[in-house]
Design a protein around this motif. Structure first.
Motif, short mmCIF file in Angstrom:
data_model
loop_
_atom_site.label_atom_id
_atom_site.label_comp_id
_atom_site.label_asym_id
_atom_site.label_seq_id
_atom_site.Cartn_x
_atom_site.Cartn_y
_atom_site.Cartn_z
N GLU A 71 0.83 -1.20 0.00
CA GLU A 71 0.00 0.00 0.00
C GLU A 71 0.87 1.26 0.00
O GLU A 71 1.96 1.29 0.59
N ARG A 72 0.37 2.27 -0.66
CA ARG A 72 1.04 3.57 -0.62
C ARG A 72 0.72 4.27 0.70
O ARG A 72 -0.35 4.07 1.28
N THR A 73 1.62 5.12 1.15
CA THR A 73 1.35 5.96 2.31
C THR A 73 0.48 7.13 1.88
O THR A 73 0.82 7.84 0.92
N LEU A 74 -0.65 7.31 2.55
CA LEU A 74 -1.55 8.39 2.17
C LEU A 74 -0.93 9.75 2.47
O LEU A 74 -0.32 9.96 3.53
N GLN A 75 -1.08 10.68 1.54
CA GLN A 75 -0.55 12.02 1.70
C GLN A 75 -1.67 12.99 2.11
O GLN A 75 -2.84 12.77 1.82
N THR A 76 -1.29 14.08 2.78
CA THR A 76 -2.28 15.08 3.18
C THR A 76 -2.72 15.89 1.95
O THR A 76 -2.01 15.94 0.94
N ILE A 77 -3.88 16.52 2.07
CA ILE A 77 -4.38 17.36 0.97
C ILE A 77 -3.39 18.49 0.69
O ILE A 77 -3.15 18.85 -0.47
N GLU A 78 -2.78 19.04 1.76
CA GLU A 78 -1.83 20.15 1.59
C GLU A 78 -0.60 19.70 0.81
O GLU A 78 -0.12 20.41 -0.09
N THR A 79 -0.09 18.52 1.12
CA THR A 79 1.09 18.00 0.41
C THR A 79 0.76 17.74 -1.05
O THR A 79 1.53 18.09 -1.95
N VAL A 80 -0.39 17.12 -1.28
CA VAL A 80 -0.79 16.82 -2.66
C VAL A 80 -0.94 18.11 -3.46
O VAL A 80 -0.49 18.20 -4.61
N GLN A 81 -1.56 19.14 -2.86
CA GLN A 81 -1.75 20.40 -3.59
C GLN A 81 -0.40 21.07 -3.90
O GLN A 81 -0.21 21.61 -5.00
N HIS A 82 0.53 21.00 -2.96
CA HIS A 82 1.88 21.53 -3.21
C HIS A 82 2.52 20.80 -4.38
O HIS A 82 3.11 21.42 -5.28
N ASN A 83 2.39 19.48 -4.39
CA ASN A 83 2.97 18.69 -5.47
C ASN A 83 2.31 19.01 -6.81
O ASN A 83 2.98 19.08 -7.84
N VAL A 84 0.98 19.19 -6.79
CA VAL A 84 0.26 19.55 -8.01
C VAL A 84 0.82 20.84 -8.60
O VAL A 84 1.11 20.93 -9.79
N ASP A 85 1.01 21.84 -7.75
CA ASP A 85 1.52 23.13 -8.20
C ASP A 85 2.91 22.99 -8.83
O ASP A 85 3.20 23.58 -9.88
N CYS A 86 3.77 22.19 -8.19
CA CYS A 86 5.14 22.00 -8.69
C CYS A 86 5.14 21.27 -10.03
O CYS A 86 5.86 21.66 -10.96
N LEU A 87 4.34 20.21 -10.14
CA LEU A 87 4.32 19.42 -11.37
C LEU A 87 3.72 20.21 -12.53
O LEU A 87 4.21 20.12 -13.67
N GLN A 88 2.68 20.97 -12.25
CA GLN A 88 2.08 21.77 -13.32
C GLN A 88 3.08 22.78 -13.86
O GLN A 88 3.15 23.01 -15.08
N LYS A 89 3.88 23.36 -12.99
CA LYS A 89 4.91 24.31 -13.43
C LYS A 89 5.92 23.63 -14.35
O LYS A 89 6.33 24.17 -15.38
N GLN A 90 6.35 22.40 -13.99
CA GLN A 90 7.31 21.68 -14.82
C GLN A 90 6.72 21.29 -16.17
O GLN A 90 7.38 21.37 -17.20
N LEU A 91 5.46 20.89 -16.17
CA LEU A 91 4.82 20.46 -17.42
C LEU A 91 4.63 21.62 -18.39
O LEU A 91 4.53 21.41 -19.61
N HIS A 92 4.62 22.84 -17.88
CA HIS A 92 4.49 24.00 -18.76
C HIS A 92 5.67 24.13 -19.72
O HIS A 92 5.55 24.75 -20.77
N SER A 93 6.83 23.56 -19.35
CA SER A 93 8.00 23.68 -20.23
C SER A 93 7.89 22.76 -21.45
O SER A 93 8.60 22.96 -22.43
N ILE A 94 6.99 21.79 -21.40
CA ILE A 94 6.88 20.80 -22.48
C ILE A 94 5.86 21.20 -23.53
O ILE A 94 6.03 20.91 -24.72
N PHE A 95 4.79 21.90 -23.12
CA PHE A 95 3.67 22.13 -24.02
C PHE A 95 3.52 23.60 -24.40
O PHE A 95 3.97 24.49 -23.68
N ASP A 96 2.85 23.81 -25.50
CA ASP A 96 2.47 25.15 -25.94
C ASP A 96 1.04 25.38 -25.48
O ASP A 96 0.13 24.63 -25.86
N PHE A 97 0.82 26.40 -24.65
CA PHE A 97 -0.51 26.65 -24.09
C PHE A 97 -1.25 27.76 -24.84
O PHE A 97 -2.32 28.19 -24.41
N GLU A 98 -0.67 28.24 -25.94
CA GLU A 98 -1.30 29.29 -26.73
C GLU A 98 -1.83 28.70 -28.04
O GLU A 98 -1.47 27.61 -28.45
N GLY A 99 -2.68 29.46 -28.70
CA GLY A 99 -3.13 29.08 -30.03
C GLY A 99 -4.36 28.20 -30.05
O GLY A 99 -4.91 27.83 -29.01
#
Length: 420
Positions: free
Chosen positions: A84-112
């Protein structure tokens, strides 16, 4: 060469739910498609890259990518093969979401017109109550169907919680939601996501109007020819976060790719054309000592993830270390290039002879050996040989007042940090 032919040539396609149907669809229209990941950490590593780079290939051909970071599924956990995975808190998950979304922005074009969309499944999952989940979704997925999933079947002997047991339904809900609301007709993911992708297709088939049609595609697991795990170094995973893996370390990982792997990785990870890659393949066969393919791979990947400036820095550090001309490096570049070399802290206000510093820093085992090393020309300060046994190391030898780089022999570097 059309998109699917290009993907096949690159070796990127592992499984498809309906190869002919998808081919016909892509020839007929531009579609929306998605790939997702759970925020189990605050950074991606290079093992996560291939599905998202494949998603970007679809965007380059005019299709619209939907990039999903699973704020909801990340709170549950995709079943691992062993425990089983260790459950993470909502705060930790949201922090991770913010970090990953920032990294993914370098791969895609969000315009057009076909600009990428970034979504979080927490937005449509969190408002749902348990009754809705059980009646509207659980009723459509049978226990026998779920037990046939490899991720679940492998855990039956060691045990699996009801929480992780329901994960595949939650990911299936994502596909159904995106199909219904954003006309998303294709999900792609790693080969381990096949079971979750097909659950989504099952929900679309059972819950949406007759004729609703979607597709799934998986990407092969990236392997190395020597059998070792891809994306790992002696110091651990190769991260996209520059604080965890510096751009120089990132560049070095790719440039050290074995000849047996480099063409495969150029096909997988870069957007170079078939003609460019085949020319580099000839270079590997006929002039491997030039390492043109490795240099191209390192440049393409570092530019994509960290940008042109970071690539220039990585090349500068690499050239300085190869030539020994390290005095041209800035303090920032030294922090990158000498992150893992042995280091010693010395007081800023204290002068010290080179002999004493060599012994104190553990570079030479004794004063006698230190004097011998200096006399023989085996010791350099910031790339300059020193042969005076009474040499005093002071402010003139500090790069930006912070570092002195000592080299003993040809390759043994040591870093002196100055502290108050």
């Amino acid at each position: 060469m059309d998109l699917l032919q290009d993907l096949q040539w690159r070796g990127i396609v592992y499984q498809q739910t309906d190869e002919e149907g998808l081919k016909e669809l892509l020839n007929k229209e531009k579609i929306s498609l998605y790939c997702g990941m759970d925020p189990t950490g605050d950074s991606m590593h290079i093992g996560h890259l291939l599905p998202f780079l494949t998603l970007r290939r679809f965007q380059n051909h005019g299709h619209r990518p939907i990039v999903l970071v699973g704020g909801a599924t990340g709170l549950i956990g995709d079943p691992k093969a062993t425990e089983e995975r260790t459950l993470q808190t909502i705060e930790t998950v949201q922090h991770n979401v913010d970090c990953l979304q920032k990294q993914l922005h370098s791969i895609f074009d969000f315009e057009g017109e076909n600009g990428a969309l970034m979504v979080n499944n927490y937005d449509w999952t969190a408002p749902m109550n348990m009754i809705t989940f059980l009646r509207d979704y659980g009723k459509h997925i049978g226990i026998n169907y779920m037990l046939s999933k490899e991720t679940i079947a492998t855990r039956l002997e060691t045990g699996i919680s009801f929480t992780e047991f329901t994960y595949t339904i939650m990911q299936g809900m994502d596909f159904k939601h995106l199909y219904e609301n954003l006309q998303c007709k294709l999900q792609i993911g790693g080969s381990d996501q096949w079971g979750n992708i097909t659950t989504g297709l099952e929900l679309i088939r059972k819950m949406l109007p007759e004729g609703s049609k979607a597709y799934g595609m998986t990407i092969p697991l990236v392997t190395k020819s020597d059998g070792t795990k891809f994306g790992k170094t002696e110091s651990g995973a190769v991260w996209l976060d520059p604080e965890k893996t510096t751009p120089y370390e990132f560049y070095q990982f790719w440039i050290n790719t074995a000849d047996a792997d480099v063409i495969k990785y150029l096909k997988y990870f870069t957007f170079l054309s078939r003609e460019e890659i085949e020319a580099l393949e000839v270079s590997v066969q006929e002039e491997p000592h030039l390492r043109k393919a490795q240099k191209t791979l390192a440049e393409e990947m570092t530019r994509l993830i960290h940008g042109e400036e970071a690539l220039a820095q990585a090349i500068k550090i690499t050239d300085a270390l190869f030539s020994g001309d390290v005095k041209k490096l800035s303090a920032t570049e030294i922090k990158q290039g000498f992150k893992d070399v042995p280091s010693y802290n010395h007081s800023t206000g204290e002068e010290i002879t080179l002999v004493d510093l060599l012994v104190a820093a553990g570079i030479s085992p004794s004063k006698r050996q230190a004097r011998e090393d200096i006399t023989n020309g085996a010791v350099s300060l910031n790339g300059e040989k020193v042969t005076q046994v009474d040499y005093v190391v002071d402010e003139k030898d500090r790069i930006e007042g912070q570092f002195t780089i000592i080299r003993r022999g040809k390759k043994k570097y040591h870093l002196i940090n100055y502290v108050d």
